[in-house]
Design an enzyme around this catalytic site. Structure first.
Site, PDB file in Angstrom:
ATOM      1  CB  CYS A 154      -1.372  -0.181   0.819  1.00 43.23           C
ATOM      2  SG  CYS A 154      -2.444  -1.259   0.773  1.00 43.23           S
TER       3      CYS A 154
HETATM    4  N1  COA Z   1     -19.682  -9.403   9.659  1.00 37.91           N
HETATM    5  C1  COA Z   1     -20.240  -9.537  10.911  1.00 37.91           C
HETATM    6  N2  COA Z   1     -19.838  -9.670  11.403  1.00 37.91           N
HETATM    7  C2  COA Z   1     -18.212  -9.411  11.205  1.00 37.91           C
HETATM    8  C3  COA Z   1     -17.663 -10.037   9.681  1.00 37.91           C
HETATM    9  C4  COA Z   1     -19.053  -9.198   9.296  1.00 37.91           C
HETATM   10  N3  COA Z   1     -18.494  -9.344   7.591  1.00 37.91           N
HETATM   11  N4  COA Z   1     -16.289  -9.729   9.864  1.00 37.91           N
HETATM   12  C5  COA Z   1     -16.323 -10.098  11.543  1.00 37.91           C
HETATM   13  N5  COA Z   1     -16.653  -9.992  12.355  1.00 37.91           N
HETATM   14  C6  COA Z   1     -17.068 -10.536  13.503  1.00 37.91           C
HETATM   15  C7  COA Z   1     -15.895 -11.168  14.519  1.00 37.91           C
HETATM   16  O1  COA Z   1     -15.930 -12.122  14.426  1.00 37.91           O
HETATM   17  C8  COA Z   1     -15.811 -10.531  15.372  1.00 37.91           C
HETATM   18  O2  COA Z   1     -16.972 -11.332  16.090  1.00 37.91           O
HETATM   19  P1  COA Z   1     -16.622 -11.404  17.823  1.00 37.91           P
HETATM   20  O3  COA Z   1     -16.045 -10.371  18.419  1.00 37.91           O
HETATM   21  O4  COA Z   1     -18.167 -12.093  17.960  1.00 37.91           O
HETATM   22  O5  COA Z   1     -15.535 -12.182  17.250  1.00 37.91           O
HETATM   23  C9  COA Z   1     -16.279  -8.478  16.020  1.00 37.91           C
HETATM   24  O6  COA Z   1     -17.385  -8.831  14.340  1.00 37.91           O
HETATM   25  C10 COA Z   1     -15.700  -7.702  15.450  1.00 37.91           C
HETATM   26  O7  COA Z   1     -14.365  -8.391  14.552  1.00 37.91           O
HETATM   27  P2  COA Z   1     -12.694  -8.000  14.086  1.00 37.91           P
HETATM   28  O8  COA Z   1     -11.919  -8.414  13.076  1.00 37.91           O
HETATM   29  O9  COA Z   1     -12.212  -7.535  15.406  1.00 37.91           O
HETATM   30  O10 COA Z   1     -12.955  -6.398  13.626  1.00 37.91           O
HETATM   31  P3  COA Z   1     -13.083  -5.305  13.917  1.00 37.91           P
HETATM   32  O11 COA Z   1     -13.459  -3.726  14.223  1.00 37.91           O
HETATM   33  O12 COA Z   1     -11.387  -5.249  13.830  1.00 37.91           O
HETATM   34  O13 COA Z   1     -12.703  -5.275  12.181  1.00 37.91           O
HETATM   35  C11 COA Z   1     -11.134  -5.076  10.574  1.00 37.91           C
HETATM   36  C12 COA Z   1     -11.611  -5.389  10.980  1.00 37.91           C
HETATM   37  C13 COA Z   1     -10.091  -5.344   9.173  1.00 37.91           C
HETATM   38  C14 COA Z   1     -11.998  -3.483   9.611  1.00 37.91           C
HETATM   39  C15 COA Z   1     -10.551  -4.374  10.789  1.00 37.91           C
HETATM   40  O14 COA Z   1      -9.447  -4.323  11.679  1.00 37.91           O
HETATM   41  C16 COA Z   1      -9.467  -2.964   9.732  1.00 37.91           C
HETATM   42  O15 COA Z   1      -9.655  -1.994   8.847  1.00 37.91           O
HETATM   43  N6  COA Z   1      -7.905  -3.033  10.706  1.00 37.91           N
HETATM   44  C17 COA Z   1      -6.680  -2.461   9.923  1.00 37.91           C
HETATM   45  C18 COA Z   1      -6.586  -3.552   8.713  1.00 37.91           C
HETATM   46  C19 COA Z   1      -6.296  -2.522   7.366  1.00 37.91           C
HETATM   47  O16 COA Z   1      -6.251  -1.123   7.674  1.00 37.91           O
HETATM   48  N7  COA Z   1      -5.116  -3.546   6.514  1.00 37.91           N
HETATM   49  C20 COA Z   1      -4.547  -2.401   5.722  1.00 37.91           C
HETATM   50  C21 COA Z   1      -5.113  -3.063   4.690  1.00 37.91           C
HETATM   51  S1  COA Z   1      -4.299  -1.742   2.883  1.00 37.91           S
END
Ligand code: COA
Length: 371
Positions: A154
């Site tokens: 990125c």
């Molecule tokens: N729909 C509904 N629920 C979902 C889901 C979906 N698509 N995906 C995950 N969940 C649930 C999980 O199962 C989890 O449930 P639990 O608490 O009961 O276990 C909960 O939502 C939280 O999941 P989590 O993965 O911890 O979410 P998060 O708040 O960390 O958000 C991201 C996920 C990926 C959006 C976030 O972590 C993020 O953006 N991180 C930075 C990533 C980034 O910048 N990457 C760079 C790429 S270039």
């Protein structure tokens, strides 16, 4: 302290995206249908869980994204964009993305392809390794000189801009074009609940020239900074030319985008905020002196927290614009798109900071001043 400068400027920029809009609701309907079919097919396995639009907006801030094709990725039996292969004589799809944005950047700079003597293509995914896609772009726009592709997750786009700026500083180019054809929907795992909503397709381009040639309204590049720090598992895609050499693993999910989102969030916040603060301090600037922060567009909360660590308060959208609500995460293009769409209102003398953070980890910053 006398303000330092690279002696180069951004004299044109432009954004392009495919017309097809994909909403969270459409995406979730297809994903949940896939989940129901999989669970019906495999009653013996732990059931897959459904996705939801509410979660996507809450976790990421993403509402829509533009995509090259949605017929394939909304088909629960396919879940991959349909992008027909092209004959070798035809313009490749990533070259086409590049040319579409380049035309806008060149028009804005008042240049034609012939004025360009360096094309640097930076992108998180390259549709082939050789010949370089940048050379195809060079040919398609009638540019002179030389061209190269750059891969840096990125930070490929900020990295490409820094390389272009340095080539002008060293005299190996006089007018450079940076192109960023982020066709990200091809690398996504549309069957994975944690990441099926993240990315969108778009391209962005910028023209760079020596500062003496830049017209009023251009952006002088005062300084640049890059940093990389190895992380084996945070954000990764193992697809490559050796993939077919091990048939046992060739089709595994690790040959698509995958990440540990929570880990990325926790590690990137301190890394990126320190990187930004140090970049500013090295230029004798405090965070409040920056009129705009064009940050990497992966996740709204991530941007808010990074900016909060830098500024001491949650940024307004004026201070740190968000484009990911409309575009999704456009990988390395994000901070450049934010810059291109949200910089015209700033006044002569205003400072702005473009900063990317992503796989590697890799970080890139450009400190700019309106001319
Ligand atoms: N729909 C509904 N629920 C979902 C889901 C979906 N698509 N995906 C995950 N969940 C649930 C999980 O199962 C989890 O449930 P639990 O608490 O009961 O276990 C909960 O939502 C939280 O999941 P989590 O993965 O911890 O979410 P998060 O708040 O960390 O958000 C991201 C996920 C990926 C959006 C976030 O972590 C993020 O953006 N991180 C930075 C990533 C980034 O910048 N990457 C760079 C790429 S270039």
């Amino acid at each position: 302290m006398a303000r330092q400068s690279t002696g180069t400027a951004i004299t044109g920029h432009g954004v392009w995206h495919p017309e097809t809009v994909l909403t969270n609701d459409e995406l979730v309907v297809a994903f949940n249908e896939f989940v129901r079919r999989e669970n019906a097919k495999h009653p013996d396995r732990p059931p897959l869980k459904e996705s939801s639009s509410e979660f996507i907006v809450k976790a990421s801030g993403i509402k829509n994204r533009y995509v090259q094709d949605k017929t394939g990725l909304l088909d629960p039996e396919r879940m991959c964009p349909n992008i027909p292969d092209r004959p070798e004589e035809a313009l490749s799809v990533q070259a086409e993305y590049s040319v579409n944005a380049a035309k806008r950047a060149l028009a804005r700079a008042g240049k034609t392809g012939e004025d360009i003597d360096l094309v640097v293509l930076g992108c998180s995914n390259l549709q082939r390794l050789y010949p370089a896609i940048a050379i195809e772009v060079q040919e398609a726009i009638g540019a002179r000189g030389w061209a190269l592709d750059m891969s840096l997750g990125c930070s490929a786009a900020t990295g490409a801009t820094i390389v272009a700026s340095q080539a002008i500083q060293s005299g190996s180019a006089t007018c450079a074009l940076v192109v960023v054809p982020e066709l990200t929907t091809g690398h996504m795992n549309w069957r994975e609940r944690d990441s099926h909503f993240i990315f969108g397709d778009a391209s962005v381009a910028m023209v760079l020239e020596p500062v003496e040639k830049a017209k009023p309204g251009s952006w002088e590049i005062l300084s640049t900074k890059m940093l990389s720090k190895w992380s084996a598992t945070a954000i990764r895609n193992n697809l490559g030319y050796l993939t077919r050499c091990d048939p046992a693993t060739a089709n595994n999910d690790d040959k698509l985008f995958h990440q540990h989102g929570r880990k990325v969030f926790k590690e990137v916040v301190p890394l990126a905020s320190k990187f930004i603060t140090e970049t500013l301090a090295a230029n004798d600037l405090t965070p409040d002196k920056i009129s705009r922060y064009w940050l990497h567009q992966a996740n709204q909360k991530l941007n808010e927290v990074v900016a909060e660590w830098v500024l001491g308060h949650v940024p307004t959208r004026q201070e740190a614009p968000i484009i990911l609500d409309e575009y999704g995460n456009t990988a390395s293009a994000g901070s450049l798109i934010a810059f291109s769409l949200h910089s015209d209102d700033l006044a002569k003398g205003n400072y702005g900071l473009m900063c990317s953070f992503g796989a590697g980890y890799s970080l890139g910053a450009l400190l700019l001043q309106r001319m």
